[in-house]
Design a protein around this motif. Structure first.
Motif: not given
Length: 95
Positions: A55-61
């Protein structure tokens, strides 16, 4: 068979299709316990941690255009340095 070759051909195709279907269902039946175990792992603590990281990585993307301001804020508040120290400790442990 000789009296109605089209019917015989259709019956042969249906039986062949059913045989292929049974083979596929058999393979899925053997793989099903592994699939269920995989979903069980995902619902455990390790899976939840992996989900949180995703979720964090998807948010950064998703917000990569605004990430410069966020990174500047994290740098100014010292949060980024804190996580860098944690990451350095982790990576030094495994070297």
């Amino acid at each position: 068979v000789q009296a109605n070759p089209q019917l015989a051909s259709t019956i042969l195709m249906v039986v062949g299709g059913l045989g292929a279907l049974v083979a596929v269902v058999g393979v899925l039946g053997m793989a099903l316990p592994a699939i269920i175990a995989g979903f069980g792992l995902l619902s455990g603590p390790v899976g939840l941690i992996a989900l949180a990281i995703g979720v964090v990585v998807a948010g950064f993307i998703a917000f990569k255009d605004q990430i410069g301001g966020i990174m500047a804020f994290l740098e100014d508040t010292g949060v980024l340095d804190y996580f860098r120290q944690i990451w350095d400790n982790i990576s030094n442990t495994f070297q």
